[in-house]
Scaffold this motif. Structure first.
Motif, mmCIF file in Angstrom:
data_model
loop_
_atom_site.group_PDB
_atom_site.id
_atom_site.type_symbol
_atom_site.label_atom_id
_atom_site.label_comp_id
_atom_site.label_asym_id
_atom_site.label_seq_id
_atom_site.Cartn_x
_atom_site.Cartn_y
_atom_site.Cartn_z
ATOM 1 N N GLN A 138 0.815 -1.215 0.000
ATOM 2 C CA GLN A 138 0.000 0.000 0.000
ATOM 3 C C GLN A 138 0.847 1.262 0.000
ATOM 4 O O GLN A 138 0.538 2.218 -0.702
ATOM 5 C CB GLN A 138 -0.931 0.016 1.222
ATOM 6 N N THR A 139 1.897 1.281 0.810
ATOM 7 C CA THR A 139 2.709 2.495 0.929
ATOM 8 C C THR A 139 3.756 2.592 -0.177
ATOM 9 O O THR A 139 4.169 3.695 -0.524
ATOM 10 C CB THR A 139 3.426 2.552 2.287
ATOM 11 N N GLY A 140 4.198 1.459 -0.668
ATOM 12 C CA GLY A 140 5.251 1.463 -1.680
ATOM 13 C C GLY A 140 6.628 1.683 -1.090
ATOM 14 O O GLY A 140 7.626 1.658 -1.785
ATOM 15 N N ALA A 141 6.670 1.895 0.208
ATOM 16 C CA ALA A 141 7.946 2.100 0.897
ATOM 17 C C ALA A 141 8.253 0.864 1.734
ATOM 18 O O ALA A 141 7.376 0.314 2.397
ATOM 19 C CB ALA A 141 7.868 3.320 1.798
ATOM 20 N N ALA A 142 9.495 0.464 1.692
ATOM 21 C CA ALA A 142 9.904 -0.704 2.471
ATOM 22 C C ALA A 142 9.827 -0.383 3.964
ATOM 23 O O ALA A 142 10.123 0.732 4.379
ATOM 24 C CB ALA A 142 11.320 -1.105 2.100
ATOM 25 N N PRO A 143 9.428 -1.353 4.772
ATOM 26 C CA PRO A 143 9.404 -1.118 6.216
ATOM 27 C C PRO A 143 10.816 -0.918 6.765
ATOM 28 O O PRO A 143 11.798 -1.337 6.145
ATOM 29 C CB PRO A 143 8.773 -2.399 6.785
ATOM 30 N N LEU A 144 10.919 -0.291 7.919
ATOM 31 C CA LEU A 144 12.226 -0.078 8.536
ATOM 32 C C LEU A 144 12.796 -1.384 9.077
ATOM 33 O O LEU A 144 14.008 -1.572 9.112
ATOM 34 C CB LEU A 144 12.126 0.950 9.662
ATOM 35 N N ILE A 145 11.911 -2.265 9.510
ATOM 36 C CA ILE A 145 12.321 -3.559 10.066
ATOM 37 C C ILE A 145 11.636 -4.665 9.280
ATOM 38 O O ILE A 145 10.425 -4.632 9.077
ATOM 39 C CB ILE A 145 11.924 -3.672 11.551
ATOM 40 N N PHE A 146 12.425 -5.647 8.855
ATOM 41 C CA PHE A 146 11.877 -6.807 8.159
ATOM 42 C C PHE A 146 11.922 -8.009 9.094
ATOM 43 O O PHE A 146 12.967 -8.307 9.668
ATOM 44 C CB PHE A 146 12.706 -7.142 6.910
ATOM 45 N N HIS A 147 10.815 -8.679 9.229
ATOM 46 C CA HIS A 147 10.781 -9.927 9.988
ATOM 47 C C HIS A 147 11.089 -11.046 8.995
ATOM 48 O O HIS A 147 10.227 -11.437 8.210
ATOM 49 C CB HIS A 147 9.419 -10.127 10.638
ATOM 50 N N LEU A 148 12.310 -11.537 9.017
ATOM 51 C CA LEU A 148 12.729 -12.532 8.035
ATOM 52 C C LEU A 148 11.913 -13.809 8.123
ATOM 53 O O LEU A 148 11.754 -14.514 7.137
ATOM 54 C CB LEU A 148 14.216 -12.844 8.189
ATOM 55 N N SER A 149 11.368 -14.104 9.288
ATOM 56 C CA SER A 149 10.559 -15.321 9.418
ATOM 57 C C SER A 149 9.253 -15.218 8.630
ATOM 58 O O SER A 149 8.612 -16.232 8.377
ATOM 59 C CB SER A 149 10.254 -15.607 10.887
ATOM 60 N N TYR A 150 8.850 -14.020 8.233
ATOM 61 C CA TYR A 150 7.633 -13.851 7.445
ATOM 62 C C TYR A 150 7.838 -14.227 5.982
ATOM 63 O O TYR A 150 6.887 -14.457 5.264
ATOM 64 C CB TYR A 150 7.129 -12.416 7.510
ATOM 65 N N PHE A 151 9.084 -14.267 5.537
ATOM 66 C CA PHE A 151 9.368 -14.582 4.145
ATOM 67 C C PHE A 151 9.422 -16.093 3.943
ATOM 68 O O PHE A 151 9.970 -16.824 4.766
ATOM 69 C CB PHE A 151 10.708 -13.975 3.712
ATOM 70 N N THR A 152 8.877 -16.545 2.823
ATOM 71 C CA THR A 152 8.940 -17.960 2.500
ATOM 72 C C THR A 152 10.358 -18.360 2.132
ATOM 73 O O THR A 152 10.809 -19.450 2.438
ATOM 74 C CB THR A 152 7.988 -18.281 1.327
ATOM 75 N N PRO A 193 13.738 -16.418 2.722
ATOM 76 C CA PRO A 193 14.485 -15.246 3.174
ATOM 77 C C PRO A 193 15.840 -15.078 2.497
ATOM 78 O O PRO A 193 16.316 -13.964 2.331
ATOM 79 C CB PRO A 193 14.645 -15.456 4.676
ATOM 80 N N THR A 194 16.464 -16.165 2.077
ATOM 81 C CA THR A 194 17.761 -16.068 1.416
ATOM 82 C C THR A 194 17.645 -15.272 0.120
ATOM 83 O O THR A 194 18.511 -14.452 -0.204
ATOM 84 C CB THR A 194 18.326 -17.470 1.126
ATOM 85 N N GLY A 195 16.580 -15.493 -0.625
ATOM 86 C CA GLY A 195 16.360 -14.734 -1.855
ATOM 87 C C GLY A 195 16.162 -13.260 -1.577
ATOM 88 O O GLY A 195 16.672 -12.399 -2.307
#
Length: 99
Positions: free
Chosen positions: A50-64, A66-68
């Motif tokens: 929605q914002t088009g801006a990356a969050p300041l903090i990424f929760h890597l566990s949310y990614f299917t 994360p290495t990519g």
């Protein structure tokens, strides 16, 4: 009711994540925790879209995968600073993460 729906019903009744669902978001958590995590994952990606801006903090566990994601961040950084040694850093990091 089909066999698949029956299996889903049994899993929900036992507070387990159905196998069909765990293919999209693998986890060993019980159904309640798995559902909360899934909602948080979707919320993070929805806000990001929605914002088009990356969050300041990424929760890597949310990614299917994360290495990519981390590889893409490394490549983007290398392009921004035009540094020829960033690919070498990537290979060093990948060796560090796998050992």
């Amino acid at each position: 009711m089909s066999e698949d729906l029956e299996e889903i019903f049994r899993c929900i009744n036992d507070a387990r994540v159905p196998k069909m669902w765990s293919k999209t978001y693998p986890s060993y958590k019980p159904l309640g925790s798995w559902t909360r995590d899934l909602v948080q994952r979707v919320d993070q990606f929805f806000k990001w879209a929605q914002t088009g801006a990356a969050p300041l903090i990424f929760h890597l566990s949310y990614f299917t995968f994360p290495t990519g994601f981390l590889t893409a961040v490394l490549q983007t950084s290398a392009r921004l600073i035009a540094s020829p040694w960033i690919p070498c850093l990537g290979s060093l990091l990948s060796r560090h993460w796998t050992t």
